[in-house]
Design an enzyme around this catalytic site. Sequence first.
Site, PDB file in Angstrom:
ATOM      1  N   GLU A 277     144.197  73.452 112.692  1.00 59.23           N
ATOM      2  CA  GLU A 277     142.974  72.661 112.618  1.00 59.23           C
ATOM      3  C   GLU A 277     143.049  71.661 111.461  1.00 59.23           C
ATOM      4  OE1 GLU A 277     139.605  75.528 114.550  1.00 59.23           O
ATOM      5  OE2 GLU A 277     139.991  75.813 112.432  1.00 59.23           O
TER       6      GLU A 277
ATOM      7  N   CYS B 127     141.555  66.461 105.755  1.00 61.12           N
ATOM      8  CA  CYS B 127     142.021  67.712 105.166  1.00 61.12           C
ATOM      9  C   CYS B 127     143.042  68.293 106.134  1.00 61.12           C
ATOM     10  CB  CYS B 127     140.823  68.650 104.987  1.00 61.12           C
ATOM     11  SG  CYS B 127     141.277  70.294 104.425  1.00 61.12           S
TER      12      CYS B 127
ATOM     13  N   CYS C 284     148.432  81.757 107.444  1.00 63.87           N
ATOM     14  CA  CYS C 284     148.807  81.761 106.029  1.00 63.87           C
ATOM     15  C   CYS C 284     149.244  83.164 105.627  1.00 63.87           C
ATOM     16  CB  CYS C 284     147.611  81.330 105.185  1.00 63.87           C
ATOM     17  SG  CYS C 284     147.986  81.161 103.431  1.00 63.87           S
TER      18      CYS C 284
ATOM     19  N   CYS D 217     144.119  85.744 101.131  1.00 62.08           N
ATOM     20  CA  CYS D 217     142.910  85.709 100.279  1.00 62.08           C
ATOM     21  C   CYS D 217     141.745  86.290 101.092  1.00 62.08           C
ATOM     22  CB  CYS D 217     142.596  84.273  99.867  1.00 62.08           C
ATOM     23  SG  CYS D 217     143.976  83.453  99.056  1.00 62.08           S
TER      24      CYS D 217
ATOM     25  N   CYS E 128     138.867  84.226 103.080  1.00 66.78           N
ATOM     26  CA  CYS E 128     139.316  83.078 103.871  1.00 66.78           C
ATOM     27  C   CYS E 128     139.686  83.488 105.299  1.00 66.78           C
ATOM     28  CB  CYS E 128     140.512  82.448 103.165  1.00 66.78           C
ATOM     29  SG  CYS E 128     141.356  81.203 104.134  1.00 66.78           S
TER      30      CYS E 128
ATOM     31  N   CYS F 191     135.346  74.856 103.687  1.00 67.26           N
ATOM     32  CA  CYS F 191     136.367  75.570 102.926  1.00 67.26           C
ATOM     33  C   CYS F 191     136.402  77.064 103.294  1.00 67.26           C
ATOM     34  CB  CYS F 191     136.016  75.410 101.450  1.00 67.26           C
ATOM     35  SG  CYS F 191     137.142  76.235 100.374  1.00 67.26           S
TER      36      CYS F 191
HETATM   37  S1  SF4 Z   1     142.564  80.305 100.764  1.00 75.03           S
HETATM   38 FE1  SF4 Z   1     143.225  80.821 102.847  1.00 75.03          FE
HETATM   39  S2  SF4 Z   1     144.619  79.174 103.442  1.00 75.03           S
HETATM   40 FE2  SF4 Z   1     144.371  79.061 101.204  1.00 75.03          FE
HETATM   41  S3  SF4 Z   1     146.068  80.277 100.398  1.00 75.03           S
HETATM   42 FE3  SF4 Z   1     144.313  81.695 100.574  1.00 75.03          FE
HETATM   43  S4  SF4 Z   1     144.559  82.618 102.609  1.00 75.03           S
HETATM   44 FE4  SF4 Z   1     145.864  80.808 102.558  1.00 75.03          FE
END
Ligand code: SF4
Length: 344
Positions: free
Chosen positions: A92, A105, A112, A116, A119, A330
């Site tokens: 995306e 963006c 990923c 985190c 997220c 975000c």
């Molecule tokens: S915030 Fe999300 S996209 Fe960014 S590094 Fe952490 S897990 Fe990955």
Amino acid sequence: MHKEKLYGKTLNELIGVAKRLKLPGFAAKQIADWLYKKEILTIDEMTNLSKRMREILSVDYELGLSAPVNIAESSDGTKKYLYKILNDKYIETAYIPEKERATICVSSQSGCKMGCIFCMTGKQGFQGNLSSNEILNQFRSLPEFKSLTNMVYMGMGEPLDNISEVLKSLDILTGEWGYGWSPTRITVSTVGLKSSITEFLEKSRCHLAVSLHSPFDEERQKLMPIQRNNSIREVLEIIRNFDFNSQRRISFEYILFKGMNDTPAHIKELAKILNGIKCRMNIIRFHHIPDSEFVSPDMEATIRFREALNAKGILATIRTSRGEDIGAACGLLSTLEQNKPAKT
Ligand code: SF4
């Protein structure tokens, strides 16, 4: 036959292509011109290359642009585009128009590895690195391409975990043979991977944004597992010792979680660990994701946090949330559903 994509190759790589195909030396620069300065869609439009040269080029190569396959539009004007990449995966991209600028963006990975916990991309796991072609195609094939003034690598993925393709894309964006953008129009965001942050700082002149989210090691580790083997203090040391020129900006991203990382103790510790680094802090409202116990403090508390940082000499701003209603804000990007293998 699978053809290689020309779009997304650096000038050096195009010189290699020209050599391999025994094209004249000047052809590489001409091809770069067509790819990055003119808006062609096929090799056949490269009309200052002879017909024979275009035929030779077309045997193994294609231009390699592909339009988004879906779009969602927010009530605030933000748009979220879905692009298909190699191996039937999806990514995306967000387009964020403002009064005097328009920002794209981009994603640098499908999913990923960083995990985190706040997220959605982190929750979907990792499905692959994007090539420079796939990174830049998000920019070039965006319907609003011509209006873009800024670019941030803050979409899906950790850009420094895909450093070579990210650096290639930056080379093309900022090279005078490429798009010729000033590096100050581009910001790359990172959790602060110490294995590649120095390479990024040395090989690019773009702004850097580091996701901080807590100045305390244990707490940060709960939010961002990468902290375990990649201490933010070591990353800050690298940044502190790097010679930033006056044009280049280092900023820190701080998602505010109510009752967790928004206390006076956090402000005190932030001032301590950022001491000696000329930076700014972007405070970001937490956007709720499923199964998360975190909540965002209200605007009054967020403003108080900003003021307290400012009083400590840390230039802090509150980032306006954009595109939350379409999952473009975000921490909300996810292609988990689209990336699932098709049922048979
Ligand atoms: S915030 Fe999300 S996209 Fe960014 S590094 Fe952490 S897990 Fe990955």
